[in-house]
Design a protein around this motif. Structure first.
Motif, PDB file in Angstrom:
ATOM      1  N   ALA A  52       0.829  -1.216   0.000  1.00 43.82           N
ATOM      2  CA  ALA A  52       0.000   0.000   0.000  1.00 43.82           C
ATOM      3  C   ALA A  52       0.861   1.263   0.000  1.00 43.82           C
ATOM      4  N   ASP A  53       1.970   1.251   0.745  1.00 44.85           N
ATOM      5  CA  ASP A  53       2.870   2.408   0.749  1.00 44.85           C
ATOM      6  C   ASP A  53       3.504   2.611  -0.627  1.00 44.85           C
ATOM      7  N   ALA A  54       3.906   1.513  -1.255  1.00 43.65           N
ATOM      8  CA  ALA A  54       4.502   1.621  -2.588  1.00 43.65           C
ATOM      9  C   ALA A  54       3.515   2.195  -3.587  1.00 43.65           C
ATOM     10  N   LEU A  55       2.261   1.763  -3.497  1.00 41.75           N
ATOM     11  CA  LEU A  55       1.244   2.305  -4.401  1.00 41.75           C
ATOM     12  C   LEU A  55       1.015   3.789  -4.151  1.00 41.75           C
ATOM     13  N   GLN A  56       0.971   4.189  -2.903  1.00 40.68           N
ATOM     14  CA  GLN A  56       0.757   5.597  -2.570  1.00 40.68           C
ATOM     15  C   GLN A  56       1.918   6.477  -3.037  1.00 40.68           C
ATOM     16  N   ILE A  57       3.150   6.017  -2.818  1.00 43.69           N
ATOM     17  CA  ILE A  57       4.317   6.806  -3.232  1.00 43.69           C
ATOM     18  C   ILE A  57       4.398   6.896  -4.749  1.00 43.69           C
ATOM     19  N   ALA A  58       4.095   5.790  -5.433  1.00 39.65           N
ATOM     20  CA  ALA A  58       4.157   5.795  -6.897  1.00 39.65           C
ATOM     21  C   ALA A  58       3.125   6.745  -7.490  1.00 39.65           C
ATOM     22  N   LEU A  59       1.922   6.760  -6.945  1.00 40.86           N
ATOM     23  CA  LEU A  59       0.887   7.659  -7.461  1.00 40.86           C
ATOM     24  C   LEU A  59       1.161   9.113  -7.110  1.00 40.86           C
ATOM     25  N   ARG A  60       2.127   9.360  -6.248  1.00 40.07           N
ATOM     26  CA  ARG A  60       2.469  10.731  -5.867  1.00 40.07           C
ATOM     27  C   ARG A  60       3.743  11.225  -6.542  1.00 40.07           C
ATOM     28  N   ASP A  61       4.752  10.349  -6.675  1.00 38.74           N
ATOM     29  CA  ASP A  61       6.079  10.799  -7.114  1.00 38.74           C
ATOM     30  C   ASP A  61       6.534  10.224  -8.443  1.00 38.74           C
ATOM     31  N   ASN A  62       5.730   9.390  -9.088  1.00 39.30           N
ATOM     32  CA  ASN A  62       6.178   8.813 -10.356  1.00 39.30           C
ATOM     33  C   ASN A  62       6.333   9.901 -11.421  1.00 39.30           C
ATOM     34  N   PRO A  63       7.464   9.965 -12.118  1.00 44.10           N
ATOM     35  CA  PRO A  63       7.671  11.049 -13.100  1.00 44.10           C
ATOM     36  C   PRO A  63       6.669  11.022 -14.253  1.00 44.10           C
ATOM     37  N   ILE A 153       3.458  -1.003 -10.371  1.00 37.81           N
ATOM     38  CA  ILE A 153       4.100  -1.012  -9.052  1.00 37.81           C
ATOM     39  C   ILE A 153       3.668  -2.234  -8.258  1.00 37.81           C
ATOM     40  N   CYS A 154       2.409  -2.658  -8.405  1.00 42.85           N
ATOM     41  CA  CYS A 154       1.973  -3.873  -7.709  1.00 42.85           C
ATOM     42  C   CYS A 154       2.677  -5.101  -8.272  1.00 42.85           C
ATOM     43  N   LEU A 155       2.802  -5.161  -9.584  1.00 43.53           N
ATOM     44  CA  LEU A 155       3.505  -6.287 -10.201  1.00 43.53           C
ATOM     45  C   LEU A 155       4.983  -6.289  -9.816  1.00 43.53           C
ATOM     46  N   ALA A 156       5.607  -5.104  -9.807  1.00 50.27           N
ATOM     47  CA  ALA A 156       7.026  -5.030  -9.453  1.00 50.27           C
ATOM     48  C   ALA A 156       7.249  -5.406  -7.991  1.00 50.27           C
ATOM     49  N   SER A 220      18.147  -7.864  -7.694  1.00 51.24           N
ATOM     50  CA  SER A 220      18.646  -6.491  -7.798  1.00 51.24           C
ATOM     51  C   SER A 220      17.897  -5.710  -8.871  1.00 51.24           C
ATOM     52  N   VAL A 221      17.617  -6.356  -9.999  1.00 54.90           N
ATOM     53  CA  VAL A 221      16.865  -5.694 -11.069  1.00 54.90           C
ATOM     54  C   VAL A 221      15.438  -5.386 -10.615  1.00 54.90           C
ATOM     55  N   SER A 222      14.824  -6.320  -9.903  1.00 56.25           N
ATOM     56  CA  SER A 222      13.452  -6.104  -9.420  1.00 56.25           C
ATOM     57  C   SER A 222      13.382  -4.936  -8.439  1.00 56.25           C
ATOM     58  N   ARG A 223      14.357  -4.851  -7.550  1.00 53.44           N
ATOM     59  CA  ARG A 223      14.375  -3.732  -6.599  1.00 53.44           C
ATOM     60  C   ARG A 223      14.623  -2.403  -7.319  1.00 53.44           C
ATOM     61  N   SER A 224      15.471  -2.423  -8.337  1.00 55.98           N
ATOM     62  CA  SER A 224      15.719  -1.193  -9.100  1.00 55.98           C
ATOM     63  C   SER A 224      14.459  -0.740  -9.830  1.00 55.98           C
ATOM     64  N   LYS A 225      13.682  -1.697 -10.328  1.00 51.93           N
ATOM     65  CA  LYS A 225      12.438  -1.331 -11.017  1.00 51.93           C
ATOM     66  C   LYS A 225      11.457  -0.684 -10.055  1.00 51.93           C
ATOM     67  N   ILE A 226      11.423  -1.153  -8.809  1.00 51.95           N
ATOM     68  CA  ILE A 226      10.557  -0.523  -7.813  1.00 51.95           C
ATOM     69  C   ILE A 226      10.974   0.930  -7.599  1.00 51.95           C
ATOM     70  N   ASN A 227      12.271   1.178  -7.494  1.00 49.09           N
ATOM     71  CA  ASN A 227      12.751   2.550  -7.297  1.00 49.09           C
ATOM     72  C   ASN A 227      12.421   3.435  -8.493  1.00 49.09           C
ATOM     73  N   VAL A 228      12.501   2.877  -9.690  1.00 49.71           N
ATOM     74  CA  VAL A 228      12.165   3.662 -10.883  1.00 49.71           C
ATOM     75  C   VAL A 228      10.694   4.066 -10.863  1.00 49.71           C
ATOM     76  N   GLY A 231       9.979   6.760  -8.400  1.00 47.16           N
ATOM     77  CA  GLY A 231      10.646   8.035  -8.630  1.00 47.16           C
ATOM     78  C   GLY A 231      11.792   8.287  -7.681  1.00 47.16           C
ATOM     79  N   LYS A 232      12.453   7.207  -7.227  1.00 47.84           N
ATOM     80  CA  LYS A 232      13.566   7.309  -6.299  1.00 47.84           C
ATOM     81  C   LYS A 232      14.867   6.944  -6.997  1.00 47.84           C
ATOM     82  N   LEU A 233      15.978   7.251  -6.335  1.00 49.39           N
ATOM     83  CA  LEU A 233      17.285   6.896  -6.857  1.00 49.39           C
ATOM     84  C   LEU A 233      17.511   5.394  -6.716  1.00 49.39           C
ATOM     85  N   PRO A 234      18.343   4.796  -7.573  1.00 46.52           N
ATOM     86  CA  PRO A 234      18.590   3.356  -7.462  1.00 46.52           C
ATOM     87  C   PRO A 234      19.245   2.952  -6.148  1.00 46.52           C
ATOM     88  N   GLN A 235      19.934   3.881  -5.468  1.00 46.74           N
ATOM     89  CA  GLN A 235      20.632   3.538  -4.234  1.00 46.74           C
ATOM     90  C   GLN A 235      19.691   3.438  -3.032  1.00 46.74           C
TER      91      GLN A 235
END
Length: 260
Positions: A52-63, A153-156, A220-228, A231-235
């Motif tokens: 739920a947090d990931a969905l909320q952040i994505a709907l707010r900060d996704n470029p 974001i749910c799939l990722a 590692s690729v799956s976690r990077s896709k979540i950050n993308v 709208g966050k940095l890969p680190q």
């Protein structure tokens, strides 16, 4: 001073060499636990992330969603602008001037202000067309992008959870395979089994190591896709707080027809 620096350099180099030599004697399967220990230490400050947090952040900060939202807001502003009147026109007229720039000598001066107003029906229809265009942009651009981001974001997130479990199982398989390989080597040294069985155990162990490396890279690729998508940095590190659970799907044809 130079002697002290040289002694300190030699001491540091000696400690590092002893540490590297000690690492050479660590079994390969132990590296999985050692790596998890390091990752756990590095992720102490990582924030917990639920679905739920990931969905909320994505709907707010996704470029991409921010671009779609800006496009919709621009069309709304253009629709609001259609209510505005065109700029007024100011007219200044001099008559009876003896020269071009002799404004003080004139017979008559006329000042006028005019404002064009469109026919009310035309004005209303222009606004309605702009408003329909804004609604179309909202549905075809913003709403579609929002639904796609929510789906992705749910799939990722679920994909990262699955890859995390796959990595955990791969680490267990490597550990079991190494134990089997060590036992096969011991039995071969005792003369109980032929060399072929030892080679088969070694081949299986190496294959599982390769699968473990693939599992780490996939996670590692799956976690990077979540950050993308967020709208966050890969680190940026996240601790996935949810777990995968199977929920049987039940479909009602009447409800689906009404939703469609």
């Amino acid at each position: 001073m130079q002697t002290v620096c040289a002694l300190m350099y030699k001491s540091v180099w000696y400690v590092m060499s002893v540490f590297l030599e000690a690492l050479m004697f660590i079994p390969i399967s132990k590296w999985a636990g050692f790596t998890c220990l390091i990752l756990s230490a590095l992720s102490v400050n990582a924030e917990s992330l639920t679905r739920a947090d990931a969905l909320q952040i994505a709907l707010r900060d996704n470029p991409d969603l921010m671009v779609a939202r800006a496009s919709w807001q621009a069309e709304k502003a253009r629709a609001l602008q259609t209510w505005a009147l065109p700029p007024p026109e100011l007219e200044l007229e001099y008559e009876g001037m003896p020269g071009i720039f002799k404004f003080g000598q004139h017979v008559q001066r006329t000042v006028g202000l005019s404002q064009q107003v469109a026919f009310p029906v035309t004005w209303w229809q222009r606004h309605q067309a702009a408003q329909h265009l804004a609604d179309a942009v909202y549905l075809s651009v913003y709403e579609v992008t929002r639904l796609n981001i929510a789906r992705d974001i749910c799939l990722a997130y679920d994909r990262a959870l699955a890859d995390q479990q796959i990595l955990h199982l791969a680490e267990k398989h490597v550990q079991l395979s190494e134990e089997f390989f060590e036992r096969a080597q011991t039995r071969f040294d005792a003369g109980d089994i032929p060399k072929l069985d030892v080679m088969r155990a070694e081949v299986a162990f190496v294959r599982l190591q390769s699968k473990l490396t693939v599992a780490k890279n996939t996670l590692s690729v799956s976690r990077s896709k979540i950050n993308v998508l967020l709208g966050k940095l890969p680190q940026v590190a996240w601790v996935l707080a949810d777990r995968l659970s199977y929920v049987p799907a039940s479909f009602d044809l009447d409800h689906l027809s009404a939703e469609a």
